[in-house]
Design an enzyme around this catalytic site. Structure first.
Site, PDB file in Angstrom:
ATOM      1  N   LYS A  22      21.769 136.285  74.957  1.00  0.00           N
ATOM      2  CA  LYS A  22      22.861 137.123  74.440  1.00  0.00           C
ATOM      3  C   LYS A  22      23.110 138.314  75.357  1.00  0.00           C
ATOM      4  O   LYS A  22      24.237 138.596  75.744  1.00  0.00           O
ATOM      5  CB  LYS A  22      22.507 137.626  73.038  1.00  0.00           C
ATOM      6  CG  LYS A  22      23.415 138.739  72.539  1.00  0.00           C
ATOM      7  CD  LYS A  22      23.007 139.230  71.166  1.00  0.00           C
ATOM      8  CE  LYS A  22      22.048 140.380  71.164  1.00  0.00           C
ATOM      9  NZ  LYS A  22      22.603 141.712  71.490  1.00  0.00           N
ATOM     10  N   ASN A  23      22.021 139.004  75.712  1.00  0.00           N
ATOM     11  CA  ASN A  23      22.194 140.242  76.475  1.00  0.00           C
ATOM     12  C   ASN A  23      22.630 139.999  77.912  1.00  0.00           C
ATOM     13  O   ASN A  23      23.103 140.915  78.586  1.00  0.00           O
ATOM     14  CB  ASN A  23      20.907 141.073  76.439  1.00  0.00           C
ATOM     15  CG  ASN A  23      20.698 141.714  75.074  1.00  0.00           C
ATOM     16  OD1 ASN A  23      21.588 141.663  74.220  1.00  0.00           O
ATOM     17  ND2 ASN A  23      19.539 142.298  74.856  1.00  0.00           N
ATOM     18  N   ARG A  92      27.294 147.573  70.191  1.00  0.00           N
ATOM     19  CA  ARG A  92      27.150 148.579  71.243  1.00  0.00           C
ATOM     20  C   ARG A  92      27.647 148.069  72.606  1.00  0.00           C
ATOM     21  O   ARG A  92      28.231 148.818  73.386  1.00  0.00           O
ATOM     22  CB  ARG A  92      25.674 148.952  71.328  1.00  0.00           C
ATOM     23  CG  ARG A  92      25.369 149.805  72.505  1.00  0.00           C
ATOM     24  CD  ARG A  92      24.519 150.952  72.143  1.00  0.00           C
ATOM     25  NE  ARG A  92      24.140 151.682  73.336  1.00  0.00           N
ATOM     26  CZ  ARG A  92      24.349 152.970  73.492  1.00  0.00           C
ATOM     27  NH1 ARG A  92      24.936 153.656  72.549  1.00  0.00           N
ATOM     28  NH2 ARG A  92      23.969 153.581  74.585  1.00  0.00           N
ATOM     29  N   CYS A 116      23.413 148.249  66.441  1.00  0.00           N
ATOM     30  CA  CYS A 116      22.255 148.347  65.563  1.00  0.00           C
ATOM     31  C   CYS A 116      21.859 149.803  65.329  1.00  0.00           C
ATOM     32  O   CYS A 116      21.913 150.626  66.231  1.00  0.00           O
ATOM     33  CB  CYS A 116      21.079 147.648  66.221  1.00  0.00           C
ATOM     34  SG  CYS A 116      21.034 145.902  65.887  1.00  0.00           S
ATOM     35  N   ARG A 121      21.870 156.683  70.011  1.00  0.00           N
ATOM     36  CA  ARG A 121      22.135 155.876  71.207  1.00  0.00           C
ATOM     37  C   ARG A 121      23.305 156.503  71.965  1.00  0.00           C
ATOM     38  O   ARG A 121      24.439 156.048  71.888  1.00  0.00           O
ATOM     39  CB  ARG A 121      22.415 154.418  70.813  1.00  0.00           C
ATOM     40  CG  ARG A 121      21.206 153.775  70.182  1.00  0.00           C
ATOM     41  CD  ARG A 121      21.431 152.339  69.841  1.00  0.00           C
ATOM     42  NE  ARG A 121      21.270 151.459  70.981  1.00  0.00           N
ATOM     43  CZ  ARG A 121      21.406 150.146  70.909  1.00  0.00           C
ATOM     44  NH1 ARG A 121      21.716 149.576  69.776  1.00  0.00           N
ATOM     45  NH2 ARG A 121      21.249 149.397  71.976  1.00  0.00           N
ATOM     46  N   ASP A 308      12.809 145.135  72.177  1.00  0.00           N
ATOM     47  CA  ASP A 308      13.456 144.122  71.335  1.00  0.00           C
ATOM     48  C   ASP A 308      12.467 143.110  70.753  1.00  0.00           C
ATOM     49  O   ASP A 308      12.863 142.207  70.002  1.00  0.00           O
ATOM     50  CB  ASP A 308      14.556 143.396  72.131  1.00  0.00           C
ATOM     51  CG  ASP A 308      15.795 144.269  72.322  1.00  0.00           C
ATOM     52  OD1 ASP A 308      15.865 145.352  71.708  1.00  0.00           O
ATOM     53  OD2 ASP A 308      16.706 143.863  73.079  1.00  0.00           O
ATOM     54  N   ARG A 400      23.638 138.094  64.545  1.00  0.00           N
ATOM     55  CA  ARG A 400      24.236 138.690  65.754  1.00  0.00           C
ATOM     56  C   ARG A 400      23.508 138.225  67.005  1.00  0.00           C
ATOM     57  O   ARG A 400      24.089 138.215  68.089  1.00  0.00           O
ATOM     58  CB  ARG A 400      24.154 140.226  65.692  1.00  0.00           C
ATOM     59  CG  ARG A 400      25.102 140.867  64.710  1.00  0.00           C
ATOM     60  CD  ARG A 400      25.054 142.376  64.839  1.00  0.00           C
ATOM     61  NE  ARG A 400      25.047 142.741  66.243  1.00  0.00           N
ATOM     62  CZ  ARG A 400      24.460 143.820  66.743  1.00  0.00           C
ATOM     63  NH1 ARG A 400      23.843 144.664  65.973  1.00  0.00           N
ATOM     64  NH2 ARG A 400      24.496 144.066  68.032  1.00  0.00           N
TER      65      ARG A 400
HETATM   66  C1  UD1 Z   1      20.085 147.259  75.831  1.00  0.00           C
HETATM   67  C2  UD1 Z   1      19.960 146.012  74.999  1.00  0.00           C
HETATM   68  C3  UD1 Z   1      19.136 146.297  73.739  1.00  0.00           C
HETATM   69  C4  UD1 Z   1      17.782 146.916  74.117  1.00  0.00           C
HETATM   70  C5  UD1 Z   1      17.958 148.104  75.044  1.00  0.00           C
HETATM   71  C6  UD1 Z   1      16.647 148.618  75.608  1.00  0.00           C
HETATM   72  C7  UD1 Z   1      21.988 144.781  75.453  1.00  0.00           C
HETATM   73  C8  UD1 Z   1      23.315 144.326  74.959  1.00  0.00           C
HETATM   74  N1  UD1 Z   1      21.285 145.548  74.624  1.00  0.00           N
HETATM   75  O1  UD1 Z   1      20.781 148.222  75.045  1.00  0.00           O
HETATM   76  O2  UD1 Z   1      18.929 145.079  73.048  1.00  0.00           O
HETATM   77  O3  UD1 Z   1      17.109 147.353  72.946  1.00  0.00           O
HETATM   78  O4  UD1 Z   1      18.786 147.719  76.175  1.00  0.00           O
HETATM   79  O5  UD1 Z   1      15.978 147.606  76.283  1.00  0.00           O
HETATM   80  O6  UD1 Z   1      21.573 144.440  76.532  1.00  0.00           O
HETATM   81  N2  UD1 Z   1      20.169 156.301  76.740  1.00  0.00           N
HETATM   82  C9  UD1 Z   1      20.551 157.606  76.969  1.00  0.00           C
HETATM   83  N3  UD1 Z   1      21.821 157.824  77.459  1.00  0.00           N
HETATM   84  C10 UD1 Z   1      22.671 156.815  77.755  1.00  0.00           C
HETATM   85  C11 UD1 Z   1      22.254 155.480  77.512  1.00  0.00           C
HETATM   86  C12 UD1 Z   1      20.985 155.263  77.010  1.00  0.00           C
HETATM   87  O7  UD1 Z   1      19.809 158.547  76.729  1.00  0.00           O
HETATM   88  O8  UD1 Z   1      23.803 157.059  78.197  1.00  0.00           O
HETATM   89  C13 UD1 Z   1      18.820 156.030  76.182  1.00  0.00           C
HETATM   90  C14 UD1 Z   1      18.866 155.259  74.860  1.00  0.00           C
HETATM   91  O9  UD1 Z   1      19.052 156.133  73.775  1.00  0.00           O
HETATM   92  C15 UD1 Z   1      17.530 154.576  74.857  1.00  0.00           C
HETATM   93  C16 UD1 Z   1      17.282 154.258  76.342  1.00  0.00           C
HETATM   94  O10 UD1 Z   1      18.151 155.157  77.061  1.00  0.00           O
HETATM   95  O11 UD1 Z   1      16.527 155.444  74.413  1.00  0.00           O
HETATM   96  C17 UD1 Z   1      17.583 152.834  76.748  1.00  0.00           C
HETATM   97  O12 UD1 Z   1      18.882 152.489  76.299  1.00  0.00           O
HETATM   98  P1  UD1 Z   1      19.778 151.417  77.063  1.00  0.00           P
HETATM   99  O13 UD1 Z   1      18.965 150.737  78.108  1.00  0.00           O
HETATM  100  O14 UD1 Z   1      21.035 152.065  77.498  1.00  0.00           O
HETATM  101  O15 UD1 Z   1      20.095 150.399  75.919  1.00  0.00           O
HETATM  102  P2  UD1 Z   1      21.396 149.529  75.700  1.00  0.00           P
HETATM  103  O16 UD1 Z   1      22.004 149.178  77.011  1.00  0.00           O
HETATM  104  O17 UD1 Z   1      22.234 150.151  74.670  1.00  0.00           O
END
Ligand code: UD1
Length: 421
Positions: A22-23, A92, A116, A121, A308, A400
């Site tokens: 999925k990701n 997201r 989620c 986030r 995850d 999902r």
């Molecule tokens: C992706 C995955 C999700 C997984 C996560 C962490 C997808 C679609 N989703 O989510 O399943 O749980 O990676 O492995 O691939 N952060 C910030 N600022 C930002 C962005 C992120 O502080 O602008 C923080 C987040 O709050 C979190 C960490 O960075 O603590 C990692 O988040 P991120 O890698 O961005 O997760 P997603 O891409 O949303």
């Protein structure tokens, strides 16, 4: 709203195959609008999140055709640049529309994303990275309004307080492939979906080096063309079924499970006393049914233990002999499943971003509620091991991210059925 009814205590045995990741599929689907030509993506999982992403493409004016697991994207008429709240709030990853639209046409209006409920986030790193490429960003009425007369390569650091960001790396990559000059991303996410996105973009004519390491270099190009790509098997789904075998004292072969991308999980399962070997290109997981050993887990960005899989491994530790400590460093508040596991007789206490799990001899079936995708999967696993009946409600969260989870589990002997209201 559908529910799962699970009668626990059945030992899982047999073979199953996991679906496409999925990701990985989500950014690929969005990246396909970076060209005007047709792209074809195969091994696309049949999931609610993928359908949401396809709907966003259609709202942007793109023609899509999903047959089985093959998605054809025809973006030549993609002439809109707004991803509205009603679609984006569900997931997201719809924030990927931002980078893709900027790369395609230099402008985007994208609602702040939903997804989620696993703690705060933010998207500050996405916005910072895009701004450093020359994008002007305004926030207005819950929307991100972005516009760039010209994208220019830059040296960008994407490290956040909890490590690198997958989503920010995706967004910056999708814009940078069309920027003038060279972009360097430092502290890029190293997750397999980044490697896959880079491979797809390179097959569309982009020039990306270093994906899968913290230093990614992108030389911008003027145009991209269509490409074909097959999505890799889902490593989170693989890990979930490995734990399903382990928690039931079972023996299953995940025929297309990736050994290499699930190493951090395999290492911990072995520590708990589970046998895992590579077999015919898949992964065989066998547990004797004897007492599992306690394990300490610290989630971390790839190649560390995936956040995850945190709730699923927690379900396993609830019946291990002794105390396990699970530390969540990526999403420090991701513990919504804990109160539900405790309702099933588990003994888990939260101390900051640590869950202290004292193993109990047995879980007992109970009505429980999923409140996020992977947390929901953890409850299903607990139900497989518990005595009597567990009913998991709000399984739309699980749908999902898991294609046919009840059919795949029933195929290896679980007593699980979907109850539709
Ligand atoms: C992706 C995955 C999700 C997984 C996560 C962490 C997808 C679609 N989703 O989510 O399943 O749980 O990676 O492995 O691939 N952060 C910030 N600022 C930002 C962005 C992120 O502080 O602008 C923080 C987040 O709050 C979190 C960490 O960075 O603590 C990692 O988040 P991120 O890698 O961005 O997760 P997603 O891409 O949303």
């Amino acid at each position: 709203m559908d529910k799962f009814s699970i009668k626990g205590g059945k030992r899982l045995e047999g073979e199953l195959a996991v679906s496409g990741s999925k990701n990985s599929a989500l950014p690929l689907v969005m990246a396909s609008i970076l060209s005007d030509e047709v792209s074809t993506i195969s091994n696309v999982p049949n999931l609610a999140d993928i359908k949401s992403m396809i709907l966003i493409l259609e709202v942007l004016g793109t023609k899509t055709d999903l047959r089985g697991s093959v998605l054809r994207v025809e973006p030549s008429n993609c002439d809109k640049f707004e991803a509205p709240y009603d679609l984006v709030r569900k997931m997201r990853a719809s924030v990927y529309a931002l980078g893709a639209l900027i790369g395609r046409c230099g402008k985007a209006r994208v609602s702040f994303p939903g997804g989620c409920v696993i703690g705060p986030r933010p998207i500050d790193l996405h916005l910072k990275g895009l701004e450093e490429l020359g994008v002007q960003i305004e926030l207005e009425h819950g929307y991100i309004i972005a516009h760039a007369d010209k994208l220019v390569g830059n040296d960008i650091n994407l490290r956040g307080p909890h490590g690198p960001s997958v989503g920010a790396t995706v967004n910056v990559m999708m814009a940078a492939v069309k920027a003038e000059g060279v972009t360097i991303i430092r502290d890029a996410s190293c997750e397999p979906q980044i490697i896959e996105l880079a491979a797809f973009l390179n097959s569309m004519g982009a020039s990306i080096n270093g994906a899968g390491t913290p230093l990614v270099t992108i030389s911008g190009v003027k145009e991209l063309h269509g490409a074909k790509h097959s999505v890799i098997p889902d490593r989170i789904e693989t890990a979930t079924y490995m734990i399903a075998a382990a928690i039931t004292g079972g023996n299953i072969l995940i025929t297309n499970g990736s050994f290499e991308r699930t190493e951090a999980v395999i290492e911990k399962l072995r520590e708990a006393g589970v046998d895992i070997v590579e077999e015919n290109g898949g992964v065989r997981v066998s547990a004797s049914g004897g007492q599992l050993k306690p394990i300490d887990i610290r989630t971390a960005p790839y190649p560390g233990f995936p956040t995850d899989v945190q709730s699923q491994i927690m379900a396993l530790t609830t019946i291990a002999e002794g105390i396990s400590v699970i530390t969540e460093t990526v999403h420090p508040e991701r513990f919504m499943h804990v109160s539900e596991l405790n309702r099933m007789g588990a003994d888990i206490k939260i101390e900051g971003n640590n869950a202290v799990v004292k193993g109990v001899p047995k879980l007992s079936g109970a009505p429980v509620m999923a409140s996020e995708l992977r947390g929901g999967a953890g409850l299903v696993l607990a139900g497989l091991a518990a005595e009597n009946q567990t009913v998991v409600s709000r399984i739309y969260h699980i749908d999902r991210g898991y294609e046919d989870i009840e059919k795949k589990l029933a195929g290896v002997g679980a007593d699980i059925e979907r109850i539709s209201d």
